[in-house]
Motif scaffolding. Structure first.
Motif, PDB file in Angstrom:
ATOM      1  N   SER A 129      45.308  45.574  62.326  1.00  0.00           N
ATOM      2  CA  SER A 129      46.687  45.493  62.800  1.00  0.00           C
ATOM      3  C   SER A 129      46.785  45.848  64.279  1.00  0.00           C
ATOM      4  O   SER A 129      45.913  46.515  64.843  1.00  0.00           O
ATOM      5  N   SER A 130      47.878  45.399  64.883  1.00  0.00           N
ATOM      6  CA  SER A 130      48.100  45.650  66.304  1.00  0.00           C
ATOM      7  C   SER A 130      49.578  45.470  66.604  1.00  0.00           C
ATOM      8  O   SER A 130      50.233  44.614  66.003  1.00  0.00           O
ATOM      9  N   PRO A 131      50.123  46.243  67.561  1.00  0.00           N
ATOM     10  CA  PRO A 131      51.495  45.974  67.997  1.00  0.00           C
ATOM     11  C   PRO A 131      51.588  44.632  68.715  1.00  0.00           C
ATOM     12  O   PRO A 131      52.662  44.056  68.826  1.00  0.00           O
ATOM     13  N   GLU A 132      50.453  44.123  69.197  1.00  0.00           N
ATOM     14  CA  GLU A 132      50.402  42.832  69.881  1.00  0.00           C
ATOM     15  C   GLU A 132      49.807  41.760  68.972  1.00  0.00           C
ATOM     16  O   GLU A 132      49.153  40.830  69.431  1.00  0.00           O
ATOM     17  N   TRP A 133      50.052  41.887  67.675  1.00  0.00           N
ATOM     18  CA  TRP A 133      49.452  41.007  66.686  1.00  0.00           C
ATOM     19  C   TRP A 133      49.724  39.527  66.962  1.00  0.00           C
ATOM     20  O   TRP A 133      48.867  38.678  66.755  1.00  0.00           O
ATOM     21  N   GLY A 134      50.951  39.216  67.443  1.00  0.00           N
ATOM     22  CA  GLY A 134      51.300  37.818  67.668  1.00  0.00           C
ATOM     23  C   GLY A 134      50.422  37.162  68.702  1.00  0.00           C
ATOM     24  O   GLY A 134      50.081  35.981  68.593  1.00  0.00           O
ATOM     25  N   GLY A 135      50.018  37.912  69.714  1.00  0.00           N
ATOM     26  CA  GLY A 135      49.166  37.367  70.750  1.00  0.00           C
ATOM     27  C   GLY A 135      47.743  37.136  70.298  1.00  0.00           C
ATOM     28  O   GLY A 135      46.976  36.457  70.970  1.00  0.00           O
ATOM     29  N   LEU A 136      47.379  37.707  69.157  1.00  0.00           N
ATOM     30  CA  LEU A 136      46.010  37.585  68.664  1.00  0.00           C
ATOM     31  C   LEU A 136      45.851  36.492  67.612  1.00  0.00           C
ATOM     32  O   LEU A 136      44.728  36.088  67.311  1.00  0.00           O
ATOM     33  N   LEU A 137      46.954  36.009  67.064  1.00  0.00           N
ATOM     34  CA  LEU A 137      46.870  34.972  66.040  1.00  0.00           C
ATOM     35  C   LEU A 137      46.176  33.727  66.595  1.00  0.00           C
ATOM     36  O   LEU A 137      46.523  33.222  67.657  1.00  0.00           O
ATOM     37  N   GLY A 138      45.194  33.245  65.886  1.00  0.00           N
ATOM     38  CA  GLY A 138      44.450  32.072  66.289  1.00  0.00           C
ATOM     39  C   GLY A 138      43.325  32.345  67.263  1.00  0.00           C
ATOM     40  O   GLY A 138      42.589  31.437  67.626  1.00  0.00           O
TER      41      GLY A 138
END
Length: 609
Positions: A480-489
């Motif tokens: 998990s990460s607070p910046e999870w959206g930037g890591l998708l893909g």
């Protein structure tokens, strides 16, 4: 394949066959800005890109803001029904076979710097969304920073617009450069094949003159626009590569940019202040000439990731509108609060878990069908719904389709025909263990799960999944990460992901980008020729009966391939203070912001302004 970003409330995706209804407030006649008024809204993820058409910037957190700053030819109301904005411009199908569409921007439509919106803006938008000039065989994934998800520098001369364009859908079917109107205010696009969602293919453009000024070093706006037209009409790939690089990354910023030209807007509002991880402020755009004239002078969006903190901020008067993730604690805290209106409903976002077919953190962990089936058999979907969703919606059920909303036409038939109930109706640890062993995956093998670390409900889901999977010999670890959206893909970052898809339209063909090879929302490195053929046919099929059959085929193929698993439909809570009226959320993105021009300040707001 490139990265897609998502807000914590859900990702932007148009899902076909969505059937929902609500009431639509009318635009206030003669609406004018009430001087000195301000509204503060809480959202659960910071803004980071003014270009929501890239795979990097296409996120709810960005597009909420972009919706207020950019105008286009149409938008969805909260019925939901597609509405044309003829105060921006007009479009019409001038031929069905071959499909030809004429777009024309109104003569008085302008950017906030008083530069006209015209054919240069539209032609650059076509080039970006069609990928017509993209360098053949170029793989942008090889030039991605795994820490941020942003691009590194491409090889010189490479043309790549990061829009997820594919040749068999959307503007990818417009392969020849559109004709520019004689008056320079429109373009005529000719499709190589019929496209069923042609009305949805063309989003709000970015300012072409700003892109050319920044990319090419041209000062004069008129000269910059002409440089765009010349490059695209002449196929000048050297110039187009520079325009593409600026289009991809030039509008990404996480605080007030030093070059404020990237804030140029043509919508009701314009960004005027931005403090990293705290808030972004928009002021009414004095050069906006459309029908959606705002009444509130200033809107500030505060970034509050904790839903209970958002509730407290509303109760304390620090914010005026919230749409936090619905939890029992949130609902209980809002009940009975004076001076606050609370609306409940079921949103168009659904929770799901996807598996990486390639480029995973633990290489090859889900490369076999048996391994994927094994893991999905451990996901305790019913327990998640019972514990986390039913306290908010006692009628909540497990969602069993990636295409159809529960209760919508086609949902029951698709669920029955896809095989999901035969395979995943309940957790089966014995079968999951046997399949893991059959796949040759050792006991205790790691599955790193990506999710939002700041999202309490997802933390709870992770724990339930981890405990269940352990019984079948899987070791689920926290990615998990607070910046999870930037890591998708992002390649090599995780093995499975847990997040939500949020609908942005009712487009029939819009489900395809999730699952077709190279699709903008295909974050799993998934590729299946049968799926690609189904999506391609769906894109060009006008017959509604056949559309339904094809959508059901998508569900079936996903189950057969063990692509991932759907879990539940999101419950939704919207709350706002008595300082504002006119808030009436839409089931589609941008939900509460869809009619921001109808937001009306109350006397309390005016007196405090």
């Amino acid at each position: 394949m490139r990265i897609k970003r998502f807000a914590a409330g859900g990702v932007l995706l148009a899902t076909g066959a969505l059937v929902l209804s609500a009431c639509t407030p009318a635009q206030a006649p003669g609406a004018e800005i009430v001087e000195g008024t301000s509204i503060t809204v809480a959202w659960n993820q910071p803004f980071y890109s003014a270009n929501g058409s890239t795979s990097f910037g296409n996120a709810t957190a960005n597009n909420n803001i972009n919706y207020m700053t950019y105008s286009g030819f149409n938008f969805y109301d909260n019925t939901p029904e597609l509405q044309r904005d003829e105060s921006f411009g007009t479009y019409e199908m001038v031929s069905e076979d071959p499909l030809q569409v004429q777009y024309t921007v109104n003569e008085d439509t302008q950017w906030s710097d008083e530069v006209p919106v015209d054919a240069a803006d539209l032609l650059l938008q076509w080039a970006a969304l069609s990928g017509a000039f993209n360098s053949a065989g170029f793989d942008a994934a090889e030039f991605t920073d795994p820490e941020t998800g942003e691009f590194t520098e491409f090889p010189e001369g490479t043309v790549f617009f990061d829009s997820g364009a594919t040749p068999d859908s959307g503007l990818g079917l417009v392969r020849d450069t559109p004709e520019v109107n004689e008056d320079g205010r429109g373009i005529l696009m000719s499709y190589s094949d019929f496209y069923v969602d042609w009305e949805l293919a063309f989003g709000s453009p970015l300012p072409a003159h700003v892109i050319a000024q920044r990319a090419l070093g041209i000062e004069d706006a008129t000269e910059a626009k002409q440089a765009v037209l010349d490059a695209l009409q002449n196929g000048d790939t050297e110039v187009i590569s520079q325009l593409a690089a600026e289009w991809n990354t030039g509008f990404n910023f996480t605080e007030m940019p030093s070059d404020t030209s990237v804030l140029t807007a043509n919508g009701p509002y314009q960004i005027t202040d931005f403090v990293a991880d705290q808030y972004i402020t928009l002021q009414a755009n004095e050069n906006y000439v459309g029908d959606h004239q705002p009444q509130v002078e200033t809107i500030t969006v505060r970034f509050i990731t904790d839903p209970m903190a958002a509730v407290t901020a509303l109760q304390n008067g620090d914010v005026d509108v919230i749409q936090p993730q619905a939890t029992p604690d949130v609902r209980a805290a809002l009940e009975g609060t004076e001076g606050i209106t609370v609306n409940y409903g079921e949103g168009a976002t659904y929770e799901h878990l996807d598996l990486q077919f390639d480029q995973s953190k633990n290489p090859g962990v889900f490369s076999t069908l048996e391994a994927r089936q094994s893991f999905l058999l451990t996901v305790p979907r019913q327990e998640i719904v019972d514990r986390l969703i039913k306290p908010l919606n006692p009628e909540a059920t497990v969602r069993n389709s990636a295409v159809f909303v529960p209760g919508a036409n086609g949902y029951d038939e698709s669920v029955e025909g896809s095989g999901i109930l035969d395979m995943y109706s309940e957790v089966d640890i014995e079968q999951a263990t046997a399949l893991r062993e059959q796949a040759g995956v050792a006991e205790g093998s790691e599955v790193c799960l990506l999710f939002a670390s700041t999202n309490p409900r997802r933390v709870s889901e992770f724990e339930l999944i981890r405990e269940s999977a352990a019984e079948a010999g899987w070791s689920v670890t926290d990615c998990s990460s607070p910046e999870w959206g930037g890591l998708l893909g992002s390649p090599g970052v995780y093995d499975a992901s847990l997040f939500g898809w949020q609908s942005t339209s009712l487009g029939v063909a819009s489900v395809g980008p999730n699952f077709e090879t190279g699709g903008i929302n295909n974050l799993s490195f998934y590729s299946n020729e049968e799926m690609d053929a189904v999506v391609q046919e769906l894109n060009t099929t006008a017959d509604e009966e056949r559309q339904m059959e094809l959508l059901m085929e998508i569900d079936r193929i996903l189950v057969e391939d063990a692509f991932g698993i759907t879990i539940f439909q999101f419950p939704e809570i919207t709350a706002f203070s008595d300082r504002i009226s006119g808030v009436d959320s839409s089931p589609l993105a941008p939900t509460i912001f869809w009619n921001v021009w109808d937001w009306t300040p109350t006397e309390t707001n005016i007196s405090e302004g």
